[in-house]
Motif scaffolding. Structure first.
Motif, mmCIF file in Angstrom:
data_model
loop_
_atom_site.group_PDB
_atom_site.id
_atom_site.type_symbol
_atom_site.label_atom_id
_atom_site.label_comp_id
_atom_site.label_asym_id
_atom_site.label_seq_id
_atom_site.Cartn_x
_atom_site.Cartn_y
_atom_site.Cartn_z
ATOM 1 N N ARG A 205 -16.932 -8.904 -6.873
ATOM 2 C CA ARG A 205 -17.231 -10.061 -7.718
ATOM 3 C C ARG A 205 -16.160 -10.341 -8.785
ATOM 4 N N ILE A 206 -15.779 -9.309 -9.538
ATOM 5 C CA ILE A 206 -14.837 -9.536 -10.631
ATOM 6 C C ILE A 206 -13.472 -9.961 -10.089
ATOM 7 N N LEU A 207 -13.201 -9.552 -8.840
ATOM 8 C CA LEU A 207 -11.881 -9.845 -8.272
ATOM 9 C C LEU A 207 -11.741 -11.318 -7.877
ATOM 10 N N ASP A 208 -12.884 -12.044 -7.940
ATOM 11 C CA ASP A 208 -12.797 -13.497 -7.777
ATOM 12 C C ASP A 208 -12.133 -14.129 -8.997
ATOM 13 N N TYR A 209 -12.226 -13.443 -10.125
ATOM 14 C CA TYR A 209 -11.695 -13.994 -11.378
ATOM 15 C C TYR A 209 -10.402 -13.311 -11.817
ATOM 16 N N VAL A 210 -10.269 -12.049 -11.444
ATOM 17 C CA VAL A 210 -9.027 -11.331 -11.749
ATOM 18 C C VAL A 210 -8.370 -11.011 -10.415
ATOM 19 N N LYS A 211 -7.338 -11.754 -10.066
ATOM 20 C CA LYS A 211 -6.722 -11.565 -8.749
ATOM 21 C C LYS A 211 -5.845 -10.320 -8.740
ATOM 22 N N PRO A 212 -6.205 -9.336 -7.935
ATOM 23 C CA PRO A 212 -5.385 -8.121 -7.911
ATOM 24 C C PRO A 212 -4.128 -8.318 -7.059
ATOM 25 N N ASP A 213 -3.037 -7.668 -7.490
ATOM 26 C CA ASP A 213 -1.826 -7.689 -6.674
ATOM 27 C C ASP A 213 -1.981 -6.782 -5.465
ATOM 28 N N ARG A 214 -2.646 -5.665 -5.698
ATOM 29 C CA ARG A 214 -2.939 -4.760 -4.585
ATOM 30 C C ARG A 214 -4.319 -4.162 -4.753
ATOM 31 N N VAL A 215 -4.857 -3.688 -3.657
ATOM 32 C CA VAL A 215 -6.187 -3.099 -3.679
ATOM 33 C C VAL A 215 -6.127 -1.722 -3.030
ATOM 34 N N HIS A 216 -6.765 -0.729 -3.686
ATOM 35 C CA HIS A 216 -6.829 0.620 -3.117
ATOM 36 C C HIS A 216 -8.289 0.978 -2.919
ATOM 37 N N VAL A 217 -8.554 1.671 -1.869
ATOM 38 C CA VAL A 217 -9.925 2.085 -1.618
ATOM 39 C C VAL A 217 -9.990 3.602 -1.655
ATOM 40 N N MET A 218 -10.953 4.091 -2.423
ATOM 41 C CA MET A 218 -11.085 5.529 -2.613
ATOM 42 C C MET A 218 -12.391 6.006 -1.990
ATOM 43 N N VAL A 219 -12.276 7.071 -1.228
ATOM 44 C CA VAL A 219 -13.468 7.673 -0.637
ATOM 45 C C VAL A 219 -13.316 9.188 -0.756
ATOM 46 N N GLU A 220 -14.351 9.807 -1.275
ATOM 47 C CA GLU A 220 -14.380 11.271 -1.399
ATOM 48 C C GLU A 220 -13.110 11.847 -2.017
ATOM 49 N N GLY A 221 -12.682 11.219 -3.107
ATOM 50 C CA GLY A 221 -11.569 11.782 -3.874
ATOM 51 C C GLY A 221 -10.191 11.523 -3.303
ATOM 52 N N ARG A 222 -10.127 10.643 -2.294
ATOM 53 C CA ARG A 222 -8.813 10.317 -1.724
ATOM 54 C C ARG A 222 -8.640 8.808 -1.634
ATOM 55 N N ILE A 223 -7.398 8.340 -1.769
ATOM 56 C CA ILE A 223 -7.119 6.933 -1.491
ATOM 57 C C ILE A 223 -6.976 6.825 0.024
ATOM 58 N N VAL A 224 -7.896 6.074 0.645
ATOM 59 C CA VAL A 224 -7.878 6.034 2.108
ATOM 60 C C VAL A 224 -7.268 4.749 2.647
ATOM 61 N N LEU A 225 -7.135 3.775 1.760
ATOM 62 C CA LEU A 225 -6.605 2.500 2.236
ATOM 63 C C LEU A 225 -5.980 1.758 1.065
ATOM 64 N N SER A 226 -4.791 1.217 1.268
ATOM 65 C CA SER A 226 -4.161 0.369 0.250
ATOM 66 C C SER A 226 -3.635 -0.871 0.944
ATOM 67 N N GLY A 227 -3.709 -1.997 0.254
ATOM 68 C CA GLY A 227 -3.200 -3.207 0.881
ATOM 69 C C GLY A 227 -3.283 -4.393 -0.057
ATOM 70 N N GLY A 228 -3.126 -5.553 0.460
ATOM 71 C CA GLY A 228 -3.169 -6.775 -0.338
ATOM 72 C C GLY A 228 -4.601 -7.175 -0.632
ATOM 73 N N PRO A 229 -4.767 -8.282 -1.362
ATOM 74 C CA PRO A 229 -6.093 -8.734 -1.784
ATOM 75 C C PRO A 229 -7.029 -9.014 -0.616
ATOM 76 N N GLU A 230 -6.466 -9.196 0.564
ATOM 77 C CA GLU A 230 -7.324 -9.510 1.716
ATOM 78 C C GLU A 230 -8.304 -8.380 2.042
#
Lengths: 247, 468
Positions: A205-230
């Motif tokens: 939701r907040i990312l509709d208003y604050v456009k991130p340059d990149r997005v990282h996804v964290m699962v169980e203490g690890r970054i498992v995915l990084s990429g663009g706003p898509e």
């Protein structure tokens, strides 16, 4: 300023939480950190800010050419790191005005030659900008504030302290749409080549208003995915299980 | 919230711990005896009735057992104390006329400076005697009396005789008896009817000698519809042996009068501070005690107001700081003896580095009264695992139409609060201090400004581990 996290392993004395985080937010960028509950996002926020309760077993954190790992929490703050708390703490007896004056003074290294009237003017302007009643200047810090008022107060502090790097720990959680927009407005106004931020959130939701340059996804203490706003849209459509399944 | 202990530095060095050589002009040997009591009385050339009162009180002191409650005071060796030391031959009206060491002492304590800035009169006591006294001319011309009790006894014997020992009888308790037997110095105030003394009067009590007992006696009479604010300050040098401070303060607030009595007790850590303070408030009178206990080894002090006339109001604001090796056993007592009376006791205590802060209070409502209101609030802040806070709120209510409320809260500085403040750039010490100041803030706000500043400064010194 850029923030660089290298192979960070940390946790509570009896519990490993961060399993080796490597992440870089270049100067001028805003990155989002997403992930399901319990993935370690808040732990990362607290470890970045230097919470004494957490133990860092290995890895390094730096901001520009400052090695944050060697600094106490208050030194990190003075150096320009800011953490917007997920659960801001109530501190009875200390007014917002007095507390912020001291924090700003320390951040700017202006002890003894602090311009109080300029500070008050700036404080009032920022309060207006965020739609915070001026009466809050004389209220005790966070005491009896609603959830939304607490979050606005975090953003107000961020605007006053003008950090080089901000970590916003689920600042959007529990907010109605108006409050959410205010928070976003606060972050966007700091946006610029001298400022970078890590916006931690559970929802898109907040990312509709604050456009991130990149997005990282964290699962169980690890970054498992990084990429663009898509990635945000993909997560929205498929849920976190999609990331877990693709591991 | 975490209970992990707050990282606060050790107790500050005591700023007022200096001393000068003992140059007393008269000082009987150590220990208490009828001979010593007679010698004190003879020095003062007192009327016979006062000597009789002293001797009667001495017998009561011998007779009465030590209190078996409160702070640990069993170690007091009454034979190892000097009961009287006369520092100068007479009371002076100019600071410059004091012996050099004594003047230096008061300069270092900032008293002449404070007098210029915000006091209407000052009495300065050094060991057993008041050595300096002043009062503004306009107050004097309105008939306000601010004297040492010795001067009062000489110049206004009838008033002294009328009130002395009537609020706190010679045999009230062991230490009131001791004070009555060997009292010396203190203050005497009389404010005639319809006079508001807008600027505070202050007395400053300084112990210089080692193994010493200071026993000042204060009597304040405020006549109908008048007002006075009296401030008391106290400090002493740091010695390796203990000293005793045992004062008696009696106050009479006549019909419609208001009296405010403020103390910041900052004795050094080797003083047993055992004081009896009691006021009588008549019809529509108000008495307020502001009682700050920062220093001393042991303090037992419960300022009291007896509400004797309808419409009377009593208040006690108690602030206690129990640091390393300290035990502050403080609070307040209100006795409602008339209908339509009200009272408030507010207590804030902080304990740190293994210190103990105890609130002990009494609300008493006599039989057959109506419309009596009392409110007691006790807040305690504990700064680490080693430190102790206790609360003993006694109530004796014998009427029905009474509203007595008691609230008590105990809190600790939490790790969450500290982290929140340090994450904004405050050092842990400053963060702790801010939390402590915040804890006291609602109370400090009620103090006169200069006084609030002084209290904040003392608390900061206690917290900081630094010397100014």
């Amino acid at each position: 300023m850029n923030l660089k996290i290298e192979n960070l392993k940390a946790g509570l004395p009896d519990k490993k939480i961060l399993q080796g985080i490597t992440l870089e937010v270049p100067a001028g960028e805003i990155h989002a950190l997403m992930g399901p509950n319990g993935s370690g996002k808040s732990t990362l926020a607290n470890v970045l800010a230097g919470h004494p309760q957490y133990e860092v077993s290995s890895g390094n954190i730096s901001m520009g050419d400052i090695n944050l790992s060697e600094l106490e929490a208050y030194e990190r703050a003075r150096a320009g790191l800011f953490l917007a708390f997920q659960y801001p703490v109530e501190v009875p007896g200390i007014t917002v005005g007095k507390f912020l004056k001291r924090a700003v003074e320390l951040r700017r290294g202006e002890e003894g030659r602090f311009n109080v009237s300029a500070y008050i003017k700036e404080l009032r302007e920022n309060m207006d900008f965020l739609g915070i009643d001026q009466k809050f200047i004389n209220r005790y810090l966070n005491e009896g504030f609603s959830g939304g008022e607490k979050k606005r107060m975090e953003v107000l502090q961020m605007l006053m302290l003008k950090p080089d790097f901000a970590v916003l720990d689920e600042t959007d959680s529990g907010l109605d749409i108006d409050a959410l927009q205010v928070v976003a407005k606060g972050i966007n106004t700091l946006r610029g080549e001298d400022f970078s931020a890590l916006v931690i959130t559970h929802y898109q939701r907040i990312l509709d208003y604050v456009k991130p340059d990149r997005v990282h996804v964290m699962v169980e203490g690890r970054i498992v995915l990084s990429g663009g706003p898509e990635i945000v849209d993909e997560l929205e459509a498929k849920g976190y299980d999609w990331v877990k399944d693709s591991l | 919230m975490s209970d992990k202990q707050a990282p606060v530095s050790g107790l500050a060095d005591y700023k007022y711990g200096f001393s000068y050589p003992d140059q007393s002009v008269y000082k009987p040997g150590k220990g208490l005896s009828e001979e010593v009591v007679r010698a004190i009385s003879a020095q003062k050339r007192e009327p016979e009735w006062m000597l009789e009162t002293r001797l009667r009180a001495l017998r009561a002191f011998y007779r009465k057992p030590m209190p078996n409650w409160g702070a640990g005071i069993g170690d007091i060796d009454f034979d190892d104390i000097y009961y009287y030391a006369k520092p100068t031959e007479s009371v002076v009206k100019n600071w410059e006329d004091l012996p050099e060491d004594i003047l230096k002492t008061y300069d270092r304590l900032g008293l002449p400076e404070a007098e210029k800035k915000f006091l209407a009169g000052v009495g300065a006591q050094y060991d057993s005697e008041v050595v300096y006294h002043s009062i503004q001319e306009d107050l004097k011309s309105q008939g306000v009396l601010f004297l040492s009790p010795e001067q009062a006894l000489e110049e206004h014997p009838d008033i002294v005789k009328k009130y002395f020992g009537t609020i706190i009888p010679f045999n009230d308790n062991k230490f009131a008896a001791l004070n009555t037997a060997v009292w010396s110095g203190g203050s005497f105030i009389y404010v005639p009817p319809n006079i508001k003394v807008e600027i505070p009067l202050q007395a400053y009590f300084r112990i210089n000698s080692e193994n010493f007992g200071q026993f000042e006696r204060t009597l304040i009479i405020v006549d109908e519809n008048s007002f006075v604010h009296y401030i008391e300050g106290c400090t002493a040098p740091v010695y390796t042996t203990d000293s005793l401070h045992s004062a008696v303060v009696e106050i009479v607030a006549e019909k419609g009068a208001r009296v405010r009595y403020s103390t910041i007790q900052n004795w050094s850590g080797d003083i047993y501070n055992l004081v009896t303070k009691r006021a009588v408030a008549k019809e529509n009178a108000t008495v307020e005690w502001v009682d700050g206990n920062i220093g001393s080894k042991r303090t037992m002090k419960y300022p009291a107001v007896w509400l004797m006339g309808e419409g009377a109001h009593g208040e006690v604001l108690s602030i206690a700081f129990g640091g390393k090796d300290q035990e502050q056993d403080t609070g307040g007592k209100i006795v409602h003896n008339a209908s339509n009376t009200s009272s408030i006791i507010t207590s804030k205590s902080i304990s740190k580095d293994g210190g103990t802060a105890t609130y002990r209070g009494l609300i008493k409502v006599a039989e057959g009264l109506h419309n009596v209101k009392s409110h007691v609030v006790c807040d305690a802040l504990i700064l680490d695992e080693k430190s102790i806070s206790k609360t003993f709120p006694y109530m004796e209510v014998e009427s029905d139409d009474v509203s007595v409320e008691h609230e008590a809260r105990v809190s600790r500085i939490s790790e969450d609060q500290l982290f929140y403040l340090t994450a904004r750039g405050l050092s842990e010490e400053e963060a702790s201090m801010m939390i402590v100041n915040g804890f006291l803030d609602p109370l400090v706000k009620q103090l006169p400004m200069e006084y609030a500043v002084e209290l904040n400064r003392l608390i900061e010194l206690e917290m900081e581990g630094s010397v100014g």
